[in-house]
Structure formats: C-alpha cells, structure tokens
Scaffold this motif. Structure first.
Motif, PDB file in Angstrom:
ATOM      1  N   ALA A  76       0.832  -1.202   0.000  1.00 39.95           N
ATOM      2  CA  ALA A  76       0.000   0.000   0.000  1.00 39.95           C
ATOM      3  C   ALA A  76       0.868   1.253   0.000  1.00 39.95           C
ATOM      4  CB  ALA A  76      -0.923   0.006   1.215  1.00 39.95           C
ATOM      5  N   ARG A  77       0.299   2.345  -0.484  1.00 41.44           N
ATOM      6  CA  ARG A  77       1.030   3.605  -0.512  1.00 41.44           C
ATOM      7  C   ARG A  77       1.505   3.996   0.885  1.00 41.44           C
ATOM      8  NH1 ARG A  77       1.367   8.663  -3.142  1.00 41.44           N
ATOM      9  NH2 ARG A  77       1.684  10.341  -1.623  1.00 41.44           N
ATOM     10  N   ALA A  78       0.641   3.813   1.892  1.00 41.01           N
ATOM     11  CA  ALA A  78       1.012   4.184   3.255  1.00 41.01           C
ATOM     12  C   ALA A  78       2.251   3.423   3.717  1.00 41.01           C
ATOM     13  CB  ALA A  78      -0.146   3.924   4.206  1.00 41.01           C
ATOM     14  N   ASP A  79       2.364   2.155   3.322  1.00 41.07           N
ATOM     15  CA  ASP A  79       3.537   1.368   3.698  1.00 41.07           C
ATOM     16  C   ASP A  79       4.793   1.935   3.045  1.00 41.07           C
ATOM     17  OD1 ASP A  79       1.909  -0.402   5.135  1.00 41.07           O
ATOM     18  OD2 ASP A  79       1.521  -1.599   3.336  1.00 41.07           O
ATOM     19  N   ILE A  98       6.402  14.770   0.033  1.00 41.93           N
ATOM     20  CA  ILE A  98       6.114  13.395  -0.389  1.00 41.93           C
ATOM     21  C   ILE A  98       5.424  13.465  -1.743  1.00 41.93           C
ATOM     22  CG2 ILE A  98       4.945  11.243   0.208  1.00 41.93           C
ATOM     23  CD1 ILE A  98       5.059  12.245   3.170  1.00 41.93           C
ATOM     24  N   HIS A  99       6.049  12.872  -2.747  1.00 46.06           N
ATOM     25  CA  HIS A  99       5.625  13.083  -4.134  1.00 46.06           C
ATOM     26  C   HIS A  99       5.403  11.759  -4.851  1.00 46.06           C
ATOM     27  CE1 HIS A  99       5.045  15.259  -7.779  1.00 46.06           C
ATOM     28  NE2 HIS A  99       6.152  14.835  -8.361  1.00 46.06           N
ATOM     29  N   ASP A 100       4.428  11.759  -5.763  1.00 41.40           N
ATOM     30  CA  ASP A 100       4.176  10.600  -6.606  1.00 41.40           C
ATOM     31  C   ASP A 100       5.103  10.644  -7.820  1.00 41.40           C
ATOM     32  OD1 ASP A 100       2.111   9.784  -4.974  1.00 41.40           O
ATOM     33  OD2 ASP A 100       0.568  10.804  -6.149  1.00 41.40           O
ATOM     34  N   ALA A 101       5.777   9.528  -8.094  1.00 42.82           N
ATOM     35  CA  ALA A 101       6.615   9.467  -9.289  1.00 42.82           C
ATOM     36  C   ALA A 101       5.796   9.688 -10.554  1.00 42.82           C
ATOM     37  CB  ALA A 101       7.322   8.111  -9.360  1.00 42.82           C
ATOM     38  N   ALA A 102       4.499   9.391 -10.482  1.00 43.38           N
ATOM     39  CA  ALA A 102       3.627   9.499 -11.653  1.00 43.38           C
ATOM     40  C   ALA A 102       3.231  10.934 -11.983  1.00 43.38           C
ATOM     41  CB  ALA A 102       2.376   8.656 -11.460  1.00 43.38           C
ATOM     42  N   ARG A 103       3.729  11.920 -11.219  1.00 45.57           N
ATOM     43  CA  ARG A 103       3.489  13.328 -11.538  1.00 45.57           C
ATOM     44  C   ARG A 103       4.830  13.967 -11.892  1.00 45.57           C
ATOM     45  NH1 ARG A 103      -1.654  15.143 -10.032  1.00 45.57           N
ATOM     46  NH2 ARG A 103      -2.766  13.778  -8.582  1.00 45.57           N
ATOM     47  N   GLY A 150     -16.531  24.146  -3.607  1.00 46.25           N
ATOM     48  CA  GLY A 150     -15.720  23.631  -2.508  1.00 46.25           C
ATOM     49  C   GLY A 150     -14.965  22.362  -2.831  1.00 46.25           C
ATOM     50  N   LEU A 151     -15.025  21.898  -4.068  1.00 47.52           N
ATOM     51  CA  LEU A 151     -14.294  20.682  -4.451  1.00 47.52           C
ATOM     52  C   LEU A 151     -12.980  21.048  -5.121  1.00 47.52           C
ATOM     53  CD1 LEU A 151     -17.107  18.355  -5.862  1.00 47.52           C
ATOM     54  CD2 LEU A 151     -16.065  18.345  -3.587  1.00 47.52           C
ATOM     55  N   TRP A 152     -11.948  20.310  -4.758  1.00 49.79           N
ATOM     56  CA  TRP A 152     -10.608  20.566  -5.274  1.00 49.79           C
ATOM     57  C   TRP A 152      -9.959  19.257  -5.704  1.00 49.79           C
ATOM     58  CZ3 TRP A 152      -8.447  25.564  -5.305  1.00 49.79           C
ATOM     59  CH2 TRP A 152      -9.227  26.544  -4.678  1.00 49.79           C
ATOM     60  N   ARG A 153      -9.109  19.340  -6.714  1.00 52.43           N
ATOM     61  CA  ARG A 153      -8.331  18.191  -7.188  1.00 52.43           C
ATOM     62  C   ARG A 153      -6.973  18.224  -6.498  1.00 52.43           C
ATOM     63  NH1 ARG A 153      -8.067  19.844 -13.091  1.00 52.43           N
ATOM     64  NH2 ARG A 153      -6.505  18.175 -13.158  1.00 52.43           N
ATOM     65  N   ALA A 154      -6.725  17.261  -5.628  1.00 56.98           N
ATOM     66  CA  ALA A 154      -5.463  17.224  -4.873  1.00 56.98           C
ATOM     67  C   ALA A 154      -4.331  16.711  -5.742  1.00 56.98           C
ATOM     68  CB  ALA A 154      -5.627  16.335  -3.645  1.00 56.98           C
ATOM     69  N   GLN A 155      -3.167  17.328  -5.569  1.00 57.78           N
ATOM     70  CA  GLN A 155      -1.965  16.915  -6.278  1.00 57.78           C
ATOM     71  C   GLN A 155      -0.868  16.580  -5.264  1.00 57.78           C
ATOM     72  OE1 GLN A 155      -1.490  20.546  -8.726  1.00 57.78           O
ATOM     73  NE2 GLN A 155      -2.178  19.345 -10.495  1.00 57.78           N
ATOM     74  N   THR A 156       0.272  16.228  -5.745  1.00 61.24           N
ATOM     75  CA  THR A 156       1.464  16.073  -4.911  1.00 61.24           C
ATOM     76  C   THR A 156       2.572  16.911  -5.535  1.00 61.24           C
ATOM     77  OG1 THR A 156       2.421  14.156  -6.074  1.00 61.24           O
ATOM     78  CG2 THR A 156       0.777  13.700  -4.363  1.00 61.24           C
ATOM     79  N   PRO A 157       3.614  17.247  -4.738  1.00 62.50           N
ATOM     80  CA  PRO A 157       3.964  16.741  -3.411  1.00 62.50           C
ATOM     81  C   PRO A 157       3.032  17.276  -2.324  1.00 62.50           C
ATOM     82  CG  PRO A 157       5.830  17.900  -4.441  1.00 62.50           C
ATOM     83  CD  PRO A 157       4.637  18.180  -5.257  1.00 62.50           C
ATOM     84  N   GLN A 158       2.921  16.504  -1.250  1.00 62.33           N
ATOM     85  CA  GLN A 158       2.281  16.973  -0.040  1.00 62.33           C
ATOM     86  C   GLN A 158       3.372  17.201   0.996  1.00 62.33           C
ATOM     87  OE1 GLN A 158      -0.967  14.378   1.012  1.00 62.33           O
ATOM     88  NE2 GLN A 158      -2.008  14.720  -0.937  1.00 62.33           N
ATOM     89  N   ASP A 180      -4.192   9.441   1.276  1.00 63.05           N
ATOM     90  CA  ASP A 180      -2.921  10.147   1.158  1.00 63.05           C
ATOM     91  C   ASP A 180      -2.484  10.630   2.531  1.00 63.05           C
ATOM     92  OD1 ASP A 180      -4.568  12.295   1.688  1.00 63.05           O
ATOM     93  OD2 ASP A 180      -4.404  13.187  -0.303  1.00 63.05           O
ATOM     94  N   GLU A 181      -1.365  11.321   2.565  1.00 65.34           N
ATOM     95  CA  GLU A 181      -0.801  11.775   3.841  1.00 65.34           C
ATOM     96  C   GLU A 181      -1.632  12.899   4.458  1.00 65.34           C
ATOM     97  OE1 GLU A 181       0.974   9.293   1.879  1.00 65.34           O
ATOM     98  OE2 GLU A 181       1.315  11.251   0.912  1.00 65.34           O
ATOM     99  N   ALA A 182      -2.234  13.740   3.610  1.00 66.62           N
ATOM    100  CA  ALA A 182      -3.069  14.820   4.129  1.00 66.62           C
ATOM    101  C   ALA A 182      -4.225  14.252   4.955  1.00 66.62           C
ATOM    102  CB  ALA A 182      -3.611  15.662   2.974  1.00 66.62           C
TER     103      ALA A 182
END
Length: 387
Positions: A76-79, A98-103, A150-158, A180-182
């Motif tokens: 899992a991502r958390a792991d 903390i960033h996704d390699a896919a971005r 009030g809706l937002w598209r979350a990105q990384t890094p966080q 995610d970490e947030a």
C-alpha cells in the motif's frame, strides 16, 4: 529553508499499462523527472521508494544524479511512505515533501509554496479547483448532479514536517487505508492547507496521459541546434616513467613533453568542445607562454570548456576520443579513461567513447616519435532567435 523529499515509485502502474515510473517521457524515465525537479529545488536528501527488487532499475533511471538513495516500499502507498520516512536522516522539524513518481512535471514554484505554507499549518498540498460539472452515474446513465463548489483536485507533493507526519501515522488506527498523507494528518487533528496547484502537474494514470505530457514537454522545449566540434593534438615522447592520457596516469617507460601535463587526449577533447561552441582553441584560453599553466592538470582545461558550454545554455550530448600510438597499450586503461571523462563532464558513461589505434608503423607515431589524439564532441545549443 531546506527540505527532504520522498518519491513514491513502488506501484505497478497497471492502469497506464504497467511500470509507468520506468517508461520514457521526453527522452528520460518518468521517475527521473521528479527526482531532478526535487534535487534542483534544493532537496537536502531524497529517498526514492521502489518495489522489492527494483533498486537496480532505480539506479539505472537516476544514473548520474547524486543526493538520493533507494528504499523498499510495501503493498500500500502508506507502507511505502512509512518506509521512505524511516530512511530519512533529517530532524523532526525538517519539512518533508512526499511526491508521486507518476506526476513528473513538478515546478520549483510548487515546492516554494508548500514550504512557505508550513510556517502556519501542519500540512500543505497543491490543488486545483474543480472546473467541470460533475455527475453520478450507473451503467452509463446519469443518476445525479454533484455540486462542484468547494471541491478541489489534490496533487502532490504533499508537505509536512517530519515529526508531524510520523506522529500522525503512528496514531492512525482506522482499518481503512488512507488515501494520502493529508488525510492521515487531518485525522490526527492537524491543519492541512491548500496552495495553488499546477494544471501541468497531471498524474500519469492512463495511456493517453503520456501523450498529453509529451505534448506539454514539446511546447516547453527550447529550440536547439546540434553543433559538432573536432580537436586534434600531438606531443613528442621523452624518457620518463608514466604518461597522462584522458585524465589517467598510465605507467610507461616514456612521457609526453608539453607545457602542461601533455595529456593529448584531454587537449583534443577540450578543443573539440571549444570548436563546437566557436570559442577558439585551447591556446586562446591557456596560452603555453603563460608560466602559471606549467605542469597544470589538463582536467582544468576540459572543465573550463564544459563551463563555457553551460554558460551558453548548451548541453554536451556525447564525446569520442581516439588515441593514436604504438605504445603504451590503451585497452587496459580505457574504462578508467571513460569514467574519468564522464565524471569531469558530468555525462553518463555511455555518452563517452575512448578508442585507440596504431598507424602500422607508419609516420611519426609509427616510428615512436610522438602520440596523437583526435576528438569529436556533439553539443546542443539554443538556436539563435530570428526576428
């Protein structure tokens, strides 16, 4: 303020066709884009979390970069994030991104916004307001409209301070897997703020996303022209105990005579680089009449030519050196020569070629009177802008 970085690259990327972090985008692996962006933005350390057994792939994808190390992730991502945090050496107060390699298309501006936001919040993430109207559907049929206010598209890094995110994970007791970490920090009572995101920071999720990213990169790419420079150098033999060739001291019963260390290979290569950028020759920059260059290491000459190239906005693509002599035998030292030139020019090893040949006893090299070297360098320079 300095920061540490974690890139999560342990996923399978099945929706994008598999192994998306290793696929080539804009001429280099997807993972490398994020690593270069974080290191360039000032990451004091960078942990790249990969799947078990993928360390060699990471080393290949990030060849030539320094300041990073690999860690093994989990299912899992958390792991994987926990593994990345455990591999850090920074203090609890240090910001961690903390960033996704896919971005892959991360900008320094996003990094700056995130770090600034941690002055007043426990966490921060880049986000984009939802612009499209939203629908719920079943079996392809619309069942309900969803308000986008009030809706937002979350990105990384966080971004979080290390102590905050580690404590939040330690306190996580929910059975559900955090998105995610947030989410982890918010559930622990921390305040997570949004900073302006970047539409270019898209996540490579589906195969068509790669086409979009390639299109964005092609728009950004400066117009370059390819330049090719050549160099040639000759030095006479004299009695001695060793000779410098392509940055390596080679044991030999003779040495080469010259004002500097007489490294004909590096001299030829220096002239090739200077020729590619039309900056004269080695004698213009390091006159043999100047006593300060007496016995100087030719490393300095080559580095100078590389720095001039960089100042012009240029990029060295590859170099090729040929040594012409009957003796000494070059082959036992060729790999060391390639590695030395690669290090001096900050090039991958496969962009550096060193070869040797004889003249079958003909001419001054064949008679053992001297050694010759010729070199070719390919450089990309920004093309002149025409009105």
């Amino acid at each position: 303020m300095t920061f540490s970085g974690i890139i999560v690259a342990a996923g399978s990327g099945s929706r994008a066709g598999g192994d998306k972090q290793w696929r080539i985008l804009g001429g280099k692996p997807v993972l490398r884009w994020s690593a270069e962006a974080l290191l360039k933005a000032g990451a004091a350390e960078l942990v790249v979390v990969v799947a078990p057994g993928a360390q060699d792939r990471a080393a290949q994808a990030l060849a030539g970069l320094t300041g990073w190390r690999a860690a093994t992730g989990g299912d899992a991502r958390a792991d994987s994030v926990r593994a990345g945090l455990a591999a850090l050496t920074c203090s609890p107060d240090q910001p961690v991104l903390i960033h996704d390699a896919a971005r892959p298309l991360l900008s320094a501006a996003i990094v700056e916004r995130l770090i600034a936001a941690l002055e007043t919040a426990e966490g921060a993430l880049p986000a984009l307001a939802v612009a499209d109207s939203l629908r719920r559907a079943e079996n392809g049929t619309t069942t309900d409209e969803v308000g986008r206010d009030g809706l937002w598209r979350a990105q990384t890094p966080q971004a979080f301070r290390r102590g905050v995110i580690e404590a939040a994970y330690a306190a996580w007791t929910d059975a559900e897997i955090p998105a995610d970490e947030a989410m982890v920090v918010r559930r622990s009572g921390g305040r997570v703020v949004l900073v302006p995101g970047d539409p270019r920071l898209l996540k490579l999720t589906f195969p068509e996303d790669f086409a979009m990213a390639e299109a964005l990169l092609s728009q950004d790419a400066p117009r370059y022209q390819t330049r090719i420079g050549s160099g040639y150098d000759v030095h006479r033999w004299s009695p001695g105990g060793s000779v410098w060739l392509c940055g390596i001291e080679v044991p030999h019963d003779q040495t080469l005579i010259g004002h500097s260390d007489a490294d004909a290979g590096l001299h030829a290569l220096t002239d090739a680089l200077l020729g590619a950028i039309a900056a004269g020759d080695i004698g213009d920059h390091f006159p043999p009449t100047d006593p300060k260059w007496k016995g100087a290491s030719s490393d300095r000459f080559l580095i100078h030519a590389a720095e001039l190239t960089a100042r012009r906005g240029g990029r060295i693509v590859n170099v090729d050196v040929t040594l012409i002599c009957e003796r000494p035998k070059v082959k036992p030292h060729r790999q060391a020569m390639r590695e030395r030139i690669a290090a001096l020019l900050d090039l991958p090893l496969d962009a550096v070629s060193v070869k040797a040949t004889t003249t079958e006893g003909l001419g001054f090299t064949g008679r053992g009177e001297g050694l010759a070297a010729q070199a070719v360098a390919t450089v990309e320079l920004p093309a002149p802008q025409r009105e």
